[in-house]
Design a protein around this motif. Structure first.
Motif, PDB file in Angstrom:
ATOM      1  N   VAL A  79      47.968  30.469  57.717  1.00  0.00           N
ATOM      2  CA  VAL A  79      46.640  30.034  57.291  1.00  0.00           C
ATOM      3  C   VAL A  79      46.522  30.291  55.796  1.00  0.00           C
ATOM      4  CG1 VAL A  79      45.628  32.277  57.913  1.00  0.00           C
ATOM      5  CG2 VAL A  79      44.144  30.298  57.604  1.00  0.00           C
ATOM      6  N   SER A  80      46.027  29.318  55.068  1.00  0.00           N
ATOM      7  CA  SER A  80      45.794  29.482  53.636  1.00  0.00           C
ATOM      8  C   SER A  80      44.348  29.113  53.337  1.00  0.00           C
ATOM      9  CB  SER A  80      46.755  28.620  52.811  1.00  0.00           C
ATOM     10  OG  SER A  80      46.596  27.247  53.123  1.00  0.00           O
ATOM     11  N   TYR A  81      43.792  29.743  52.328  1.00  0.00           N
ATOM     12  CA  TYR A  81      42.385  29.514  52.000  1.00  0.00           C
ATOM     13  C   TYR A  81      42.130  29.907  50.553  1.00  0.00           C
ATOM     14  CZ  TYR A  81      42.271  34.535  52.982  1.00  0.00           C
ATOM     15  OH  TYR A  81      42.547  35.882  52.989  1.00  0.00           O
ATOM     16  N   THR A  82      40.998  29.456  50.036  1.00  0.00           N
ATOM     17  CA  THR A  82      40.587  29.793  48.679  1.00  0.00           C
ATOM     18  C   THR A  82      39.468  30.823  48.749  1.00  0.00           C
ATOM     19  OG1 THR A  82      41.187  27.608  47.836  1.00  0.00           O
ATOM     20  CG2 THR A  82      39.637  28.899  46.520  1.00  0.00           C
ATOM     21  N   ALA A  83      39.614  31.906  47.979  1.00  0.00           N
ATOM     22  CA  ALA A  83      38.615  32.968  47.928  1.00  0.00           C
ATOM     23  C   ALA A  83      38.351  33.328  46.479  1.00  0.00           C
ATOM     24  CB  ALA A  83      39.094  34.188  48.713  1.00  0.00           C
ATOM     25  N   ASP A  84      37.337  34.138  46.246  1.00  0.00           N
ATOM     26  CA  ASP A  84      37.050  34.566  44.880  1.00  0.00           C
ATOM     27  C   ASP A  84      36.587  36.018  44.873  1.00  0.00           C
ATOM     28  OD1 ASP A  84      33.864  34.646  44.664  1.00  0.00           O
ATOM     29  OD2 ASP A  84      34.398  32.837  45.784  1.00  0.00           O
ATOM     30  N   LEU A  85      36.855  36.665  43.763  1.00  0.00           N
ATOM     31  CA  LEU A  85      36.436  38.045  43.518  1.00  0.00           C
ATOM     32  C   LEU A  85      35.763  38.085  42.158  1.00  0.00           C
ATOM     33  CD1 LEU A  85      36.371  41.119  44.024  1.00  0.00           C
ATOM     34  CD2 LEU A  85      38.712  41.220  43.118  1.00  0.00           C
ATOM     35  N   VAL A 214      26.796  46.618  20.300  1.00  0.00           N
ATOM     36  CA  VAL A 214      26.504  45.888  21.537  1.00  0.00           C
ATOM     37  C   VAL A 214      26.486  46.939  22.643  1.00  0.00           C
ATOM     38  CG1 VAL A 214      27.389  43.639  20.851  1.00  0.00           C
ATOM     39  CG2 VAL A 214      28.950  45.292  21.844  1.00  0.00           C
ATOM     40  N   GLU A 215      25.367  47.028  23.326  1.00  0.00           N
ATOM     41  CA  GLU A 215      25.178  48.088  24.304  1.00  0.00           C
ATOM     42  C   GLU A 215      24.917  47.485  25.676  1.00  0.00           C
ATOM     43  OE1 GLU A 215      22.765  52.310  24.514  1.00  0.00           O
ATOM     44  OE2 GLU A 215      21.918  50.640  23.391  1.00  0.00           O
ATOM     45  N   ASN A 216      25.587  48.016  26.690  1.00  0.00           N
ATOM     46  CA  ASN A 216      25.450  47.498  28.052  1.00  0.00           C
ATOM     47  C   ASN A 216      25.706  45.991  28.098  1.00  0.00           C
ATOM     48  OD1 ASN A 216      24.827  50.050  29.099  1.00  0.00           O
ATOM     49  ND2 ASN A 216      22.652  49.771  28.644  1.00  0.00           N
ATOM     50  N   TYR A 217      26.728  45.583  27.360  1.00  0.00           N
ATOM     51  CA  TYR A 217      27.114  44.169  27.340  1.00  0.00           C
ATOM     52  C   TYR A 217      27.753  43.829  28.687  1.00  0.00           C
ATOM     53  CZ  TYR A 217      29.483  39.887  25.742  1.00  0.00           C
ATOM     54  OH  TYR A 217      29.930  38.602  25.588  1.00  0.00           O
ATOM     55  N   GLY A 218      27.187  42.855  29.372  1.00  0.00           N
ATOM     56  CA  GLY A 218      27.703  42.475  30.689  1.00  0.00           C
ATOM     57  C   GLY A 218      28.739  41.377  30.580  1.00  0.00           C
ATOM     58  N   LEU A 219      29.951  41.665  31.051  1.00  0.00           N
ATOM     59  CA  LEU A 219      31.039  40.683  31.045  1.00  0.00           C
ATOM     60  C   LEU A 219      31.349  40.278  32.481  1.00  0.00           C
ATOM     61  CD1 LEU A 219      33.322  39.190  29.446  1.00  0.00           C
ATOM     62  CD2 LEU A 219      34.765  41.192  29.954  1.00  0.00           C
ATOM     63  N   VAL A 220      31.211  38.996  32.776  1.00  0.00           N
ATOM     64  CA  VAL A 220      31.556  38.487  34.100  1.00  0.00           C
ATOM     65  C   VAL A 220      33.065  38.307  34.181  1.00  0.00           C
ATOM     66  CG1 VAL A 220      31.352  36.556  35.708  1.00  0.00           C
ATOM     67  CG2 VAL A 220      29.353  37.346  34.453  1.00  0.00           C
ATOM     68  N   VAL A 221      33.671  38.924  35.196  1.00  0.00           N
ATOM     69  CA  VAL A 221      35.098  38.757  35.485  1.00  0.00           C
ATOM     70  C   VAL A 221      35.187  38.022  36.809  1.00  0.00           C
ATOM     71  CG1 VAL A 221      37.304  39.915  35.838  1.00  0.00           C
ATOM     72  CG2 VAL A 221      35.601  40.914  34.295  1.00  0.00           C
ATOM     73  N   LEU A 222      35.693  36.800  36.790  1.00  0.00           N
ATOM     74  CA  LEU A 222      35.735  35.966  37.996  1.00  0.00           C
ATOM     75  C   LEU A 222      37.158  35.487  38.257  1.00  0.00           C
ATOM     76  CD1 LEU A 222      34.441  34.375  40.315  1.00  0.00           C
ATOM     77  CD2 LEU A 222      33.923  32.550  38.675  1.00  0.00           C
ATOM     78  N   LEU A 223      37.650  35.791  39.445  1.00  0.00           N
ATOM     79  CA  LEU A 223      38.981  35.351  39.868  1.00  0.00           C
ATOM     80  C   LEU A 223      38.845  34.453  41.093  1.00  0.00           C
ATOM     81  CD1 LEU A 223      42.129  35.490  39.948  1.00  0.00           C
ATOM     82  CD2 LEU A 223      41.867  37.512  41.403  1.00  0.00           C
ATOM     83  N   LYS A 224      39.360  33.236  41.000  1.00  0.00           N
ATOM     84  CA  LYS A 224      39.464  32.340  42.151  1.00  0.00           C
ATOM     85  C   LYS A 224      40.942  32.213  42.505  1.00  0.00           C
ATOM     86  CE  LYS A 224      39.085  27.824  41.810  1.00  0.00           C
ATOM     87  NZ  LYS A 224      38.559  26.460  41.616  1.00  0.00           N
ATOM     88  N   TYR A 225      41.284  32.448  43.771  1.00  0.00           N
ATOM     89  CA  TYR A 225      42.698  32.456  44.128  1.00  0.00           C
ATOM     90  C   TYR A 225      42.934  31.820  45.498  1.00  0.00           C
ATOM     91  CZ  TYR A 225      41.404  36.519  46.997  1.00  0.00           C
ATOM     92  OH  TYR A 225      40.817  37.356  47.924  1.00  0.00           O
TER      93      TYR A 225
END
Length: 239
Positions: A79-85, A214-225
């Motif tokens: 089984v194969s599928y696409t997920a993200d973190l 820059v204080e409490n700078y929010g960086l989105v880290v998105l992995l789709k695999y």
């Protein structure tokens, strides 16, 4: 199963990921000595803890094709599928003057230099070249970096990553980008796993022009695999 007999293989899929997975593809890819047409199923998406099942029909070989009284064979399914973190990583940078002022006033708060984010299959480690807050000293010719390492921590196979699969962006769209990753923005970008781990991704950190902190700078880290899991079922064919 006896020679020339019919065998029904039931394939059960249970999504144990904490998020919805998409483009689910299931198939029997190896029937061993059993006979049967290609058997596969496509599912658009599966929510967390959602369960699906389907069946495939196979046939044992004729008695004349079996030399021994019984023979064991293996049926392979996958089984194969696409997920993200995804994760929101806090980044703090400041000039040396700001650092000294906060140190003297007792307002300075420190953070670790490394972080880890995980799901059922993968792990993303984020490591800064300096502990935060990162102090930018104008009289020191030094580059500041953040490193990302993606590891396969599950029992399956992870596919190559391509352009658009790993994204870094500010949480707030109106904020300037302080993480500079030219390679990730190239349509030809590709990353192949080396065993259980992908090569490390290095990005440079830089304060925007005219900004002292820059204080409490929010960086989105998105992995789709894309992930694949395989299982085998042993079948005994009796002559």
């Amino acid at each position: 199963v006896f020679s020339s007999g019919i065998l029904r293989i039931n394939i059960d899929i249970d999504n144990k990921n904490p998020r919805t997975v998409t483009d689910v593809s299931t198939q029997i890819f190896d029937t061993g000595i059993l006979l049967g047409n290609t058997c596969q199923q496509q599912i658009s998406f599966m929510r967390p803890d959602e369960f699906k099942t389907f069946s495939c029909i196979l046939q044992a070989p004729q008695k004349e094709a079996i030399v021994q009284n019984q023979v064991k064979t293996s049926v392979g399914t996958r089984v194969s599928y696409t997920a993200d973190l995804s994760a929101a990583q806090i980044v703090e940078m400041m000039t040396e003057n700001e650092y000294l002022q906060r140190t003297q006033s007792g307002r300075l708060q420190t953070r670790p230099s490394s972080y880890v984010y995980t799901d059922k299959n993968v792990e993303i480690s984020v490591e800064f070249s300096d502990a935060m807050p990162i102090i930018v000293r104008p009289d020191v010719q030094k580059d500041y970096f953040v490193y990302f390492t993606i590891k396969n921590t599950g029992n399956g196979f992870i596919k190559d990553l391509k352009y658009g699969d790993f994204i870094l962006a500010p949480v707030r769209p109106d904020e300037p980008s302080i993480v500079i990753c030219p390679d990730l923005n190239s349509p030809s970008w590709k990353l192949e796993p080396e065993g259980k781990e992908f090569p490390r991704i290095a990005c440079r950190l830089a304060l925007p022009s005219g900004v002292s902190v820059v204080e409490n700078y929010g960086l989105v880290v998105l992995l789709k695999y894309r992930y694949e899991i395989r299982e085998n079922t042993e079948v005994t064919v009796i002559k």
